[in-house]
Scaffold this motif. Structure first.
Motif, PDB file in Angstrom:
ATOM      1  N   GLU A 152       0.821  -1.218   0.000  1.00  0.00           N
ATOM      2  CA  GLU A 152       0.000   0.000   0.000  1.00  0.00           C
ATOM      3  C   GLU A 152       0.854   1.267   0.000  1.00  0.00           C
ATOM      4  O   GLU A 152       0.401   2.318  -0.446  1.00  0.00           O
ATOM      5  N   HIS A 153       2.073   1.179   0.493  1.00  0.00           N
ATOM      6  CA  HIS A 153       2.962   2.336   0.536  1.00  0.00           C
ATOM      7  C   HIS A 153       4.007   2.321  -0.582  1.00  0.00           C
ATOM      8  O   HIS A 153       4.944   3.115  -0.563  1.00  0.00           O
ATOM      9  N   GLY A 154       3.839   1.430  -1.554  1.00  0.00           N
ATOM     10  CA  GLY A 154       4.672   1.521  -2.738  1.00  0.00           C
ATOM     11  C   GLY A 154       5.597   0.368  -3.034  1.00  0.00           C
ATOM     12  O   GLY A 154       6.384   0.444  -3.976  1.00  0.00           O
ATOM     13  N   TYR A 155       5.557  -0.703  -2.236  1.00  0.00           N
ATOM     14  CA  TYR A 155       6.412  -1.858  -2.509  1.00  0.00           C
ATOM     15  C   TYR A 155       6.180  -2.348  -3.930  1.00  0.00           C
ATOM     16  O   TYR A 155       5.045  -2.411  -4.383  1.00  0.00           O
ATOM     17  N   PRO A 156       7.262  -2.651  -4.663  1.00  0.00           N
ATOM     18  CA  PRO A 156       8.628  -2.876  -4.178  1.00  0.00           C
ATOM     19  C   PRO A 156       9.519  -1.632  -4.154  1.00  0.00           C
ATOM     20  O   PRO A 156      10.570  -1.650  -3.546  1.00  0.00           O
ATOM     21  N   LEU A 157       9.106  -0.547  -4.839  1.00  0.00           N
ATOM     22  CA  LEU A 157      10.015   0.585  -4.983  1.00  0.00           C
ATOM     23  C   LEU A 157       9.218   1.880  -5.016  1.00  0.00           C
ATOM     24  O   LEU A 157       8.283   2.031  -5.801  1.00  0.00           O
ATOM     25  N   LYS A 217       4.816   6.110  -5.872  1.00  0.00           N
ATOM     26  CA  LYS A 217       4.778   4.695  -5.494  1.00  0.00           C
ATOM     27  C   LYS A 217       4.961   3.812  -6.735  1.00  0.00           C
ATOM     28  O   LYS A 217       4.674   4.222  -7.852  1.00  0.00           O
ATOM     29  N   TRP A 218       5.401   2.575  -6.486  1.00  0.00           N
ATOM     30  CA  TRP A 218       5.465   1.540  -7.518  1.00  0.00           C
ATOM     31  C   TRP A 218       6.193   2.031  -8.771  1.00  0.00           C
ATOM     32  O   TRP A 218       5.741   1.869  -9.906  1.00  0.00           O
ATOM     33  N   VAL A 219       7.352   2.641  -8.554  1.00  0.00           N
ATOM     34  CA  VAL A 219       8.099   3.260  -9.656  1.00  0.00           C
ATOM     35  C   VAL A 219       8.599   2.192 -10.626  1.00  0.00           C
ATOM     36  O   VAL A 219       9.109   1.146 -10.215  1.00  0.00           O
ATOM     37  N   ARG A 220       8.506   2.507 -11.918  1.00  0.00           N
ATOM     38  CA  ARG A 220       9.003   1.604 -12.949  1.00  0.00           C
ATOM     39  C   ARG A 220      10.028   2.257 -13.872  1.00  0.00           C
ATOM     40  O   ARG A 220      10.624   1.571 -14.699  1.00  0.00           O
ATOM     41  N   GLY A 221      10.235   3.572 -13.725  1.00  0.00           N
ATOM     42  CA  GLY A 221      11.248   4.188 -14.573  1.00  0.00           C
ATOM     43  C   GLY A 221      11.253   5.690 -14.470  1.00  0.00           C
ATOM     44  O   GLY A 221      10.355   6.304 -13.887  1.00  0.00           O
ATOM     45  N   ILE A 222      12.308   6.267 -15.038  1.00  0.00           N
ATOM     46  CA  ILE A 222      12.402   7.723 -15.140  1.00  0.00           C
ATOM     47  C   ILE A 222      12.768   8.092 -16.569  1.00  0.00           C
ATOM     48  O   ILE A 222      13.513   7.381 -17.244  1.00  0.00           O
TER      49      ILE A 222
END
Length: 200
Positions: free
Chosen positions: A146-151, A165-170
């Motif tokens: 709920e707080h953004g796992y894994p990243l 939350k739940w970042v996949r790229g920049i």
């Protein structure tokens, strides 16, 4: 008892200049996000750095989680009016990640891409601050889903809608481009101490 403790701590943070205007202290950690909590599969998950870089970078979950780890202690301020102090984040510093990428000279801004088509924008100067971290842990424990796992990207000097939350790229850009909430009326920069809540 906790109410008195909260008020006393709030007074301390205000006196120390750490409580932005219009904010109140919380000991809890409210859950706010767009869409449903995504499922995580370490086998298929990846992270990309693309846009204005000399060569794109793609990392698997194993590769990213094995990069050098750091710790950051920082406050978190939500645009909705709560502040949570002295969070202990563990993970990969943004600056550490970018040591593996060669930026093109015109790169000035970052779009952070998360699950559920969430995006947020940042000047590259804020992205590269020593307190900006891709967090895997919070207060010594792995992030919850709920707080953004894994990243989760954490940008302590700006309102938490920048802490994706739940970042996949920049994505690196040469111009400012609004993310999801910025496009829908939130302030393009989001400084809590200037109460930059909306673009109006």
């Amino acid at each position: 008892m906790q109410s008195n403790e909260r008020r006393e701590r709030e007074r301390e943070m205000h006196a120390a200049g750490r409580l932005p205007p219009g904010q109140s202290l919380t000991f809890k950690w409210p859950v706010l996000h767009v869409g449903s909590v995504p499922l995580f599969s370490p086998r298929t998950w990846d992270f990309r750095v693309f846009g204005l870089v000399e060569e794109q970078l793609r990392l698997t979950w194993e590769e990213l989680s094995n990069l050098p780890q750091s710790e950051v202690f920082a406050d978190m301020h939500c645009v909705n009016g709560w502040s949570r102090f002295d969070n202990h984040w563990g993970g990969l510093l943004a600056a550490e990640l970018m040591r593996r990428v060669k930026l093109r000279p015109e790169a000035r801004h970052v779009i952070v891409h998360g699950e559920n088509n969430y995006t947020a924008n940042l000047p590259i100067s804020d992205f590269l601050r020593p307190t900006t971290i891709f967090a895997l842990r919070h207060d010594g424990e792995p992030l919850t889903a709920e707080h953004g796992y894994p990243l989760r990207l954490v940008v302590p000097n700006l309102y938490a809608y920048k802490s994706v939350k739940w970042v996949r790229g920049i994505e690196l850009l040469d111009r400012e481009s609004p993310g999801l909430w910025e496009f829908n009326g939130y302030h393009i920069y989001g400084d809590p101490f200037k109460e930059q809540r909306s673009s109006s």
